[in-house]
Structure formats: structure tokens, C-alpha cells
Design an enzyme around this catalytic site. Structure first.
Site, PDB file in Angstrom:
ATOM      1  CE  LYS A   1      71.660  70.941  49.958  1.00  0.00           C
ATOM      2  NZ  LYS A   1      72.387  71.996  51.069  1.00  0.00           N
TER       3      LYS A   1
ATOM      4  NE  ARG B   1      74.131  75.719  49.801  1.00  0.00           N
ATOM      5  CZ  ARG B   1      73.165  76.834  49.949  1.00  0.00           C
ATOM      6  NH1 ARG B   1      72.199  76.624  50.877  1.00  0.00           N
ATOM      7  NH2 ARG B   1      73.752  77.963  49.630  1.00  0.00           N
TER       8      ARG B   1
ATOM      9  N   GLY C   1      69.029  71.309  58.478  1.00  0.00           N
ATOM     10  CA  GLY C   1      69.957  72.369  60.011  1.00  0.00           C
ATOM     11  C   GLY C   1      70.364  72.094  60.628  1.00  0.00           C
TER      12      GLY C   1
ATOM     13  CG  MET D   1      75.429  68.088  59.451  1.00  0.00           C
ATOM     14  SD  MET D   1      75.941  66.703  58.984  1.00  0.00           S
ATOM     15  CE  MET D   1      74.677  66.340  57.498  1.00  0.00           C
TER      16      MET D   1
ATOM     17  NE  ARG E   1      65.552  68.907  51.417  1.00  0.00           N
ATOM     18  CZ  ARG E   1      65.934  69.573  52.041  1.00  0.00           C
ATOM     19  NH1 ARG E   1      67.331  69.215  52.657  1.00  0.00           N
ATOM     20  NH2 ARG E   1      65.728  70.939  52.546  1.00  0.00           N
TER      21      ARG E   1
ATOM     22  CG  HIS F   1      64.487  74.145  62.702  1.00  0.00           C
ATOM     23  ND1 HIS F   1      64.938  73.815  64.018  1.00  0.00           N
ATOM     24  CD2 HIS F   1      65.664  73.721  62.505  1.00  0.00           C
ATOM     25  CE1 HIS F   1      64.599  72.636  64.469  1.00  0.00           C
ATOM     26  NE2 HIS F   1      65.379  71.950  63.642  1.00  0.00           N
TER      27      HIS F   1
ATOM     28  CB  SER G   1      50.843  32.487  68.347  1.00  0.00           C
ATOM     29  OG  SER G   1      51.382  33.677  68.303  1.00  0.00           O
TER      30      SER G   1
ATOM     31  CB  CYS H   1      50.673  37.295  69.776  1.00  0.00           C
ATOM     32  SG  CYS H   1      51.133  35.967  70.898  1.00  0.00           S
TER      33      CYS H   1
ATOM     34  CE1 TYR I   1      48.535  35.399  63.872  1.00  0.00           C
ATOM     35  CE2 TYR I   1      48.835  33.696  63.001  1.00  0.00           C
ATOM     36  CZ  TYR I   1      48.803  34.166  64.836  1.00  0.00           C
ATOM     37  OH  TYR I   1      48.703  33.312  65.436  1.00  0.00           O
TER      38      TYR I   1
HETATM   39  C1  PEP Z   1      55.141  37.305  74.151  1.00  0.00           C
HETATM   40  O1  PEP Z   1      55.180  37.126  75.341  1.00  0.00           O
HETATM   41  O2  PEP Z   1      55.994  37.690  73.413  1.00  0.00           O
HETATM   42  C2  PEP Z   1      54.141  37.608  74.243  1.00  0.00           C
HETATM   43  C3  PEP Z   1      52.480  37.967  73.128  1.00  0.00           C
HETATM   44  O3  PEP Z   1      53.176  36.712  76.091  1.00  0.00           O
HETATM   45  P1  PEP Z   1      52.862  38.254  76.681  1.00  0.00           P
HETATM   46  O4  PEP Z   1      53.460  39.723  76.583  1.00  0.00           O
HETATM   47  O5  PEP Z   1      52.061  38.624  77.095  1.00  0.00           O
HETATM   48  O6  PEP Z   1      54.098  37.444  78.452  1.00  0.00           O
END
Ligand code: PEP
Ligand code: MG
Length: 945
Positions: free
Chosen positions: A26, A96, A105, A107, A340, A458, A832, A899, A919
């Protein structure tokens, strides 16, 4: 000397828009507007550093703060030609809060500061309006009494109601000056009774009290909850804005309102907002009176309206974003009180970013940075199933404040919402209007429905921000929170009755209406043509820009073709993890899996012993031949049955797995598909020990003789469960350890993968299988599993690979694997990171049990975030960094991805980008989030170069 106080006024300000850390959102907005020549009532901002100093020294401020504040006040008084508390013509100010991130709202605010027994006469003399003067004073006592002196609001409300009753007034506006004098007198008694001091008359004392109360409100419970819900750090502090009051309640030529330069609910380019004539700002935002649409202002005050449009359009271009503004018109003169960047729903965020880019206000890259990746999730929320919706009567209609379909059991308080939600029920919070204290209930509700309030009340603002379907200002609702009933359209509903709301249309239905997939999902699933969905087109456009920018590849964790198809539709180009075991749970597979498990130990032993004996047989001479043959026969007698069961079960599973894999390859159209060999401890596929014991006891109790067979089968299963029992299964016989002890399983899976690959590639569809070995902590583990996979590849594809381009790699999810990644890389064609296990083992926290105390850790500041949600960059992240560096020290071009669940978390994605992964792989529904987050990581890296 540090500067704690920043002045704005007279066309010039000490601060600007880039000083949000110091001045709060603000304060920096007021400074920027002042510098841009926008009419802003002058004042000064006390910095967030002052707030932090206040907390650091236990509620005291450095003396410079008071000195600088006094100097700024003197400057303000000189500029306005008025003095705070002056009995003849007093300056009045508002006080304010305003932190770096807006916390609507949460604070405290105090208006009309400077009013006292003497200055009230000055206001009366100057305005010629005795009613106005007294009303301003009574409002001030009420707010100050509550916020600064900590007196319960109800105590003031009680007196106000008593006076209204006495003077037979229905609303506050009907109270005349005389009645208001009585209100003031009663309020003063309330203050004196509760604090044992008279109401403070000294304006400087008032100012200091208000300032400190605003600082204190930074740590009130609702502000703390709000920050937790929105990931706002607790150490930012709030600034305090002291600003000359302007009055929207000086009669019919005055008004006050709020608005947005575009529709914050759906993003449409329309001037959007609401106002109340003859009112103060609090009346609009609190939702107590339902305001009028801003377009009505054009007829009432055309000049002020025109100026408002011109200024807000200019501000939108200046800030390159939708503006959420507050204004007051005092006797036909317009003042801007705040501007804002407007909070918006995910739908609006996409529409606005794409539109502003196409209007030439933003570049594509700037547009990408305007959308919170997480907000994309809202576009995937369900809508009402059109068929089910058709026959359902609309009982009432309110304002469509936040889109989406919601169905749930009515609850009338936030506490009840939480209590019911904890029991696993879906609730819909129904309130007259919501207040900041309701935030915990709002966060667990499916949707929010209020009887009063407008699009900027709100409930509307917070509902949008949370992405909760919300309908507000639904005047037809008669809520009796005490009796816990809702009367609407002639029907009386009790608490916990299921109703439905449509936050896109404002409709309320008095039954649970089934929902169906959102438009975007329908397109992705091929049930709706893209050209039929404008939302999808914009969504795709923005994500297309993200794809042009991002360096990280995006894959999905998908185990079955259906999920792979969705993932591909969302833009995943590859599968980063297929957890093969998930397919084992299918009803047609589980019996074979159980059979395989029951026979595995002895079956594998039989196979191994026989193989070794047969090898010896090749070398044997003379009587050795007969001896070995005898031994083979003995092994066969002892283990033959198990070998048969084991191999038969595997043979049954192989074609099923093959079909699954073929489906995945097809859905990925030539993008890589990473398939992991079996990972979980085997007991997970068997019934629980206690359940089996109960079942056996029940069968015996019914009739041991009649149930003999069933009892024997269950007892066999029970023995297997007991044999497989481990105290620490997640650190036990799982991952590659399974494949090493039961190589036949790895072999079967590898064969299924290569057979599927060959089959699909023969149809002319390119395939890229990547076989991934889990839980490798020692290079030797990978080496041995790889040999089995290679053998299967040669068996199925021949030595030349038959044109199937495959890789064999490993997960890095055991800390030892990360720190010896250079050795492992010699055997691996890709890595991975399994950050779920890496977090579990890196922290030594059980991923299945830690939630019991992780929440405590977060609440008590030991950890900022759940490390299973957002990667712990400095600890577990370091293991990732070491793994990447060591791996690439051996193979500079080693393909590396992630992963674990963190692959779909924007903050973690920024980290993976920074450490050079190729990735990220996440659940199909998080693919859009990951695409955008990856682009933002790239843009932010460039910006910090
Ligand atoms: C992990 O451990 O991050 C994974 C992808 O394998 P899981 O979750 O199946 O153990
Ligand atoms: Mg794992």
C-alpha cells in the site's frame, strides 16, 4: 541515521513502487501514485523495518521513529494547513496496515484519528454538518476502542443498538446528532469501564497507540493463519500508513468505492467494481451494505467517474497489470486511496495475461511471469455435470464471485466447517458475510456462500484468492446461525443439508448436484473440441509461450495408458516414472502376484540350485554325472512345485505387463517412457496380518471342519506374511534388492518391456524405452540388475536391438547413491532422482509417518515447509547437486531428471532448473504447472544474470 518514515504529498513522495519491502504494497503504491500526479490524500508511511525493530526489542521503537514521525506530521499539517486535534479545523488521519504482500482484512485499520471532544466541534463548524461530525467521532471511538484498547466490538454494538431502539431508528443513518451524542457518551463509558481510563483526548497519544496496534496486528492469529496459508514469511513485518482522511460520507455528492480495471473473477476486459454513496470505505468492504455496480456512478457523478476511468486505465498501463483500487469522492472531488495489482482467480489470471500481451502492454515473457503456476490448477476444477444440472431448480441467485462448482453440507461457522471437514465431510460455508476470522473455515470448505457483500467483499476476495467457488451477496438467504437453519425460497434447511453453488453464475441449488470435468480436462481427454473452448485456447496459448522459453523438459509419472494420454494432452513429452507395481494391484493380476510371492523364495532357490547343478553337470565325469543328476532330482522334489508356481505366475503376468507397456508407448508417440522395475516391499501385495488372523478365527468359529480348505489357504498366506514381516520395510527388502534376490522378476519385467517396444515399433510408432532400476545405493547393485535387463534385451531384440532405441539407468534416491554417483554413472545411461525416498533417507524421516510431527515442526518454525512437498534445497538439495556433479564428472552429457513428488512443485522446479537437470516428471495434472514453473525458472535466471 536510518530512515523509518517516508512522506508522500504535494506531488512528490520519498518512496516509489520498487520499495515494497520497506513501505509495504500500500505504501509503495501511494508513493508511486503521488509521484505520477494521481490525486492521493497526502500522508506518510512508517516502514516495515520499524515494525521489525518493534518486535526485536519487545514492543519498543528506536527514538528516531518518533522523531521522524513528528517531523512528518508537522510537514503534513503544514501542507494541509490544518493541525491534528485543532478545535477549530482539525486534520484527521487514517492509520492502516500494509505489508509487502496484501493480506486483505487480516490486520487493523483506524479511521478518523484526531477526533476528540474539542475537535468534533471544529469538524462540525467546518462542514456545517453536526451529524457527520458526531458520526465520525463515534466511529473513531469504536474502532480505536476495539483495535487499540482491545475492547470487544459487541460492547459498542450493544450500546449502538440500545440507542437505535430508544430513538426508534432502524439503521445507523437514521440517528440524528442528538442520538449520536448519546452514542458517544455511552461509548466513552464503555472505554472507561474496560480500561479504567478515559478515552484518550491527546491526538499524539492516539497516533502512537494506533501505530503500535497496527504493528501488533501483524502477529494476530488470523494474520498468522493467512500467512501460513499463503506462504508469506512471518519476518516481513507490516508498514503503517498515516494518511489524511477524505470523506465519502459527506452527503450525496460524496461516495466511496473499490474496483478492478478488469473482472477479477473471469478476466474479462470490463471496468468492474462497486460503490456506496454517502458512506465510508469500511461500509463497502465489510459487506454490511450491498453496494451498487460502479457503472451507476457514471450517471450520478459523471465528471468524477470519467476521471476515475482515466486514472485507473493509466495505472493499469503503468503497473502493466490489473489494478485493484480504492477511491473516495468527497464533495465531487476524486481521491485515489490505494492501488495494487489485483488478486484474481486462475481463470482470470490466464485471460488477463494473454489479453495484456495481445494488447501490447506485456511481452510474452512478462505475461508468463504474471500467472502463478499453482493457479492453473483452478482451471482443472470440476463444473456441474450439464445433464445432472438440467433438472435442478435454481433456488436463489447471488453474485458470481469466484468460479467453479461446489457441493457440500451447509455449515454456519468456520469452526464447524473445520470440525466437519476433519471427519472427512465436504462442507459449504454459509455466512451472512465472512470476516477475516473465518479464514480457517474458508480454507477447508468446498465453497463459500454469503447473504450480503459485493464482489469485493471479504468472502469474494479471499474466495478468489483461494480458488474456492464463491457466491456472495445472495440476498434471498435468511440465515439463522443460532438456530442453525437456512431459509431460502420457502424452504428451511438445517445444518449439514447438502446444497450446491455455481461460482461462475451465482446460482444456488438446494441439493447436491453431481459435477463433471472442467472444460480444459474435457478437451485434454478428447471429449470436447479445442475450438469449442475459449478457456482451453488461452490456456494452451500461454503454455505454448512457456514451452518456447523453458529449458527443462516436462514428463509425467503415469502407470497406465489412460493417465499417459491425459499427460500427453497436457503437454508432457515423456514418462519419467511408470511404477510397474501399480499394475499389479489390478483384480486380474493380484491373484498371480500373490501366487508369485508365495512361491518366490523357494522357487527362486530351486531355479538357482538347479542352474548351478546343471553347470556342474556339463563338466562332470564318471560317477559324478549320476550323483549330480540325483541331486537335481532331489532339488526338483523339494522345490519343483514352488518353481512351477513361481514361473507360472510370472508367465501369466508377463503378457499383462506387455500390454500395459505397449499402451504407454503408443500414448507417448515416440517420447521416452521410463519404466521402473518392481519397487515396494512384497508384503504390500498381501493382506494384513491382523486381518488374516481375524478371518481365520472367524472361519474356525463358524465351522472348522466345513471351512478346512479356506482355513488352510489363509494359514498359508499368514505364514508368508509373517515370513515377509520387517520392522522397517521402507529400508528393507525392496527396490533393486528385490530384483537382485528374485532376478526372475526383473527378467520378466524387462522382457515385457522389450516385447512391447518391439510390437509397437513394428507398427511404425517410434518407441524409446528407458528401464530404470530403483533404490540403487551401490554400483554393484546396478551392474547386476543391468546384466539381467541386457540379457532380456538381447533375447527379445537380438544383439542389434531391432531398431529399438533403449536405455538402462537408475534412480538416485538413496543418499549413498547420490554421493557415489560417479561410480554409478559408469554403469548408468541416465539418472532420475527419487526425491521422495531421498528426502525420507536424507532426513531420516519416515514418509509414511512423519506428518504427525512435521506439522508441529512447521507451526513452531523448525521447518518452513513440508520437505516432502517442497525440496529441502540446502540439505536434500545438496545431495541432488552432488549427484549431478559426480554423475556428469564421468559422463558429461548424462541425462538426469527427477520423478519424486517435487517434480510438480514450482519452488522445487526452480531448484532443479538451477542445478542443471534435463527434465522434471510429475503427476499428469501437474504438467501444466510444471511447464509454466519451468519457464518462470528460466526467465528468473535470466533476470538475475
Ligand atoms: C521417489 O522415491 O522419489 C520415487 C519417485 O519413488 P517412490 O515414490 O515410488 O518411492
Ligand atoms: Mg522411491
Amino acid at each position: 541515521m536510518s530512515q523509518y518514515v517516508f512522506f508522500f504529498g504535494g506531488g512528490k513522495a520519498d518512496g516509489n513502487k520498487d520499495m515494497k519491502d520497506t513501505l509495504g504494497g500500500k505504501g509503495s503504491g501511494l508513493a508511486e501514485m503521488t509521484n505520477a500526479g494521481v490525486p492521493v490524500p497526502p500522508g506518510f508511511t512508517i516502514s516495515t523495518q520499524a515494525c521489525n525493530a518493534y518486535y526485536d526489542s519487545g514492543g519498543k521503537l528506536p527514538p528516531e521513529v518518533d522523531q521522524q514521525m513528528d517531523a512528518a506530521l508537522a510537514k503534513l499539517e503544514a501542507l494541509q494547513g490544518k493541525k491534528l486535534g485543532d478545535p477549530a479545523d482539525p486534520l484527521l488521519v487514517s492509520v492502516r496496515s500494509g505489508s509487502k504482500f496484501s493480506m486483505p482484512g487480516m490486520m487493523d485499520t483506524i479511521l478518523n484519528l484526531g477526533m476528540n471532544d474539542k475537535s468534533v466541534a471544529g469538524v462540525e463548524a467546518k462542514t456545517g454538518n453536526p451529524r457527520f461530525a458526531r458520526d465520525s467521532y463515534r466511529r473513531f471511538i469504536q474502532m480505536y476502542g476495539n483495535v487499540v484498547l482491545g475492547i470487544d466490538k459487541d460492547k459498542f454494538e450493544h450500546e449502538l443498538s440500545a440507542v437505535k431502539k430508544k430513538f426508534k431508528a432502524k439503521t445507523d443513518v437514521e440517528l440524528d446528532a442528538k442520538a449520536l451524542d448519546e452514542v458517544i457518551a455511552r461509548y466513552k463509558v464503555v472505554v472507561e469501564k474496560n480500561t479504567h481510563h478515559p478515552f484518550p483526548q491527546d491526538p499524539r497519544e492516539q497516533l502512537i497507540g494506533a501505530r503500535d496496534a497496527v504493528f501488533q496486528s501483524w502477529m494476530n492469529p488470523r494474520a498468522i493463519t493467512y500467512r501460513k496459508l499463503n506462504d508469506i514469511p512471518h519476518n516481513l513485518g507490516t508498514a503503517v500508513n498515516v494518511q489524511t482522511m477524505v470523506f465519502g460520507n459527506k452527503g450525496d455528492t460524496s461516495a466511496t468505492g473499490v474496483g478492478f480495471t478488469r473482472n477479477p473473477s473471469n478476466g474479462a476486459k470490463e471496468f468492474y467494481g462497486e460503490f456506496l454513496q454517502n458512506a465510508q470505505g469500511e461500509d463497502v468492504v465489510s459487506g454490511v451494505r450491498t453496494p451498487h455496480p460502479i457503472t451507476d456512478l457514471e450517471k450520478l457523478m459523471p465528471a468524477a467517474y470519467k476521471q476515475l476511468r482515466e486514472i485507473t486505465t493509466r495505472l493499469e498501463r503503468h503497473y502493466k497489470d490489473v489494478q485493484d483500487f480504492e477511491f473516495t469522492i468527497e464533495e465531487n472531488k476524486l481521491y485515489m486511496l490505494q492501488t495494487r495489482n489485483g488478486k484474481r482467480t486462475g481463470l482470470a489470471a490466464i485471460n488477463i495475461a494473454v489479453d495484456l500481451c495481445e494488447e501490447g502492454v506485456l511481452t510474452k515473457k512478462e505475461a508468463l511471469l504474471k500467472v502463478e503456476p499453482q493457479a492453473l490448477d483452478q482451471l482443472l476444477h470440476p463444473i456441474f455435470d450439464p445433464k445432472a444440472r438440467k433438472g435442478v431448480e435454481v433456488a436463489a441467485k447471488g453474485l458470481p464471485a469466484s468460479p467453479g462448482a461446489a457441493t457440500g453440507a451447509i455449515v454456519f461457522t468456520a469452526d464447524e466447517a473445520v470440525a466437519w471437514a476433519q471427519k472427512g465431510k465436504k462442507v459449504l460455508l454459509v455466512r451472512m458475510e465472512t470476516v477475516p476470522d473465518d479464514i480457517h473455515g474458508m480454507s477447508v470448505a468446498q465453497g463459500i456462500l454469503t447473504a450480503t457483500g459485493g464482489m469485493t467483499s471479504h468472502a469474494a476476495v479471499v474466495g478468489r484468492q483461494m480458488g474456492k467457488p464463491s457466491v456472495v451477496g445472495c440476498g434471498a438467504l435468511e440465515i439463522d446461525a443460532k438456530a442453525r437453519t437456512l431459509k431460502v425460497n420457502g424452504q428451511t434447511l438445517r445444518e449439514h443439508h447438502a446444497i450446491s453453488i455455481d461460482g461462475s453464475t451465482g446460482e444456488v441449488m438446494l441439493s447436491a448436484v453431481p459435477t463433471s470435468a472442467s472444460e480444459v480436462i474435457q478437451v485434454v481427454e478428447g471429449k470436447l473440441k479445442p475450438e469449442k473452448s475459449v478457456i482451453f485456447q488461452k490456456f494452451e496459448k500461454l503454455l505454448g509461450w512457456a514451452d518456447e522459453v523453458r529449458r527443462l523438459g516436462i514428463r509425467a509419472n503415469a502407470d497406465v495408458p489412460k493417465d499417459a494420454k491425459v499427460a500427453f494432452g497436457f503437454g508432457a513429452r515423456g514418462i519419467g516414472l511408470c511404477r510397474t507395481e501399480h499394475m499389479f494391484f489390478g483384480a486380474d493380476r493380484l491373484p498371480h502376484v500373490v501366487k508369485m510371492i508365495l512361491a518366490a523364495a523357494r522357487g527362486q532357490r530351486g531355479i538357482d540350485l538347479t542352474r548351478r547343478l546343471k553347470e556342474r553337470l556339463k563338466e562332470a565325469k564318471g560317477h559324478q554325472v549320476a550323483d549330480i543328476k540325483k541331486e537335481i532330482a532331489k532339488v526338483d522334489k523339494e522345490y519343483g512345485k514352488y518353481v512351477k508356481d513361481y514361473t507360472t505366475a510370472l508367465k501369466k503376468l508377463e503378457p499383462m505387463q506387455k500390454a500395459d507397456f505397449a499402451g504407454l508407448f503408443k500414448e507417448m508417440h515416440g517420447s521416452p517412457v521410463t519404466i521402473r522395475t518392481l519397487d515396494p516391499p512384497l508384503h504390500e501385495f498381501l493382506p494384513k496380518r491382523e486381518e488374516l488372523m481375524v478371518e481365520i478365527a472367524t472361519l474356525k468359529a463358524k465351522s472348522a471342519s466345513k471351512n478346512k480348505k479356506a482355513i488352510a489357504a489363509k494359514e498359508k498366506l499368514l505364514r508368508a506374511v509373517e515370513e515377509l514381516h520387517e520392522f522397517n520395510p521402507m529400508l528393507g527388502h525392496r527396490g533393486c534388492r528385490l530384483g537382485i534376490t528374485y532376478p526372475e522378476i526383473t527378467k520378466m519385467q524387462a522382457k515385457a518391456i522389450f516385447e512391447a517396444a518391439l510390437q509397437v515399433s513394428k507398427k511404425g510408432i517410434p518407441v524409446k524405452p528407458e528401464v530404470m532400476i530403483p533404490l540403487v545405493g551401490h554400483v554393484e547393485e546396478l551392474k547386476r540388475q543391468k546384466a539381467i535387463v541386457l540379457e532380456a534385451a538381447h533375447e527379445v531384440l537380438g544383439k542389434d536391438g531391432s531398431g529399438v532405441d533403449y536405455l538402462i539407468g537408475t534412480m538416485i534416491e538413496v543418499p549413498r547413491g547420490a554421493v557415489t554417483a560417479d561410480e554409478i554413472a559408469k554403469e548408468a545411461e541416465f539418472f532420475s532422482f527419487g526425491t521422495n525416498d531421498l528426502t525420507q533417507m536424507g532426513f531420516g524421516l519416515s514418509r509414511d509417518d512423519a506428518s504427525k510431527f512435521l506439522l508441529f515442526y512447521q507451526e513452531h518454525g523448525l521447518l518452513d515447509k513440508d520437505p516432502f512437498v517442497t525440496l529441502d534445497a540446502s540439505g536434500v538439495g545438496l545431495l541432488v547437486e552432488i549427484g549431478v556433479k559426480k554423475g556428469r564428472s564421468v559422463k558429461p552429457k548424462l541425462k538426469i531428471g527427477v520423478c519424486g513428488e517435487h517434480g510438480g512443485d514450482p519452488a522445487s522446479i526452480a531448484f532443479f532448473h538451477k542445478v542443471g537437470l534435463d527434465y522434471v516428471s510429475c503427476s499428469p495434472y501437474r504438467v501444466p504447472i510444471a511447464r509454466l514453473a519451468a519457464a518462470q525458472a528460466q526467465l528468473e535466471e535470466r533476470a538475475s544474470d
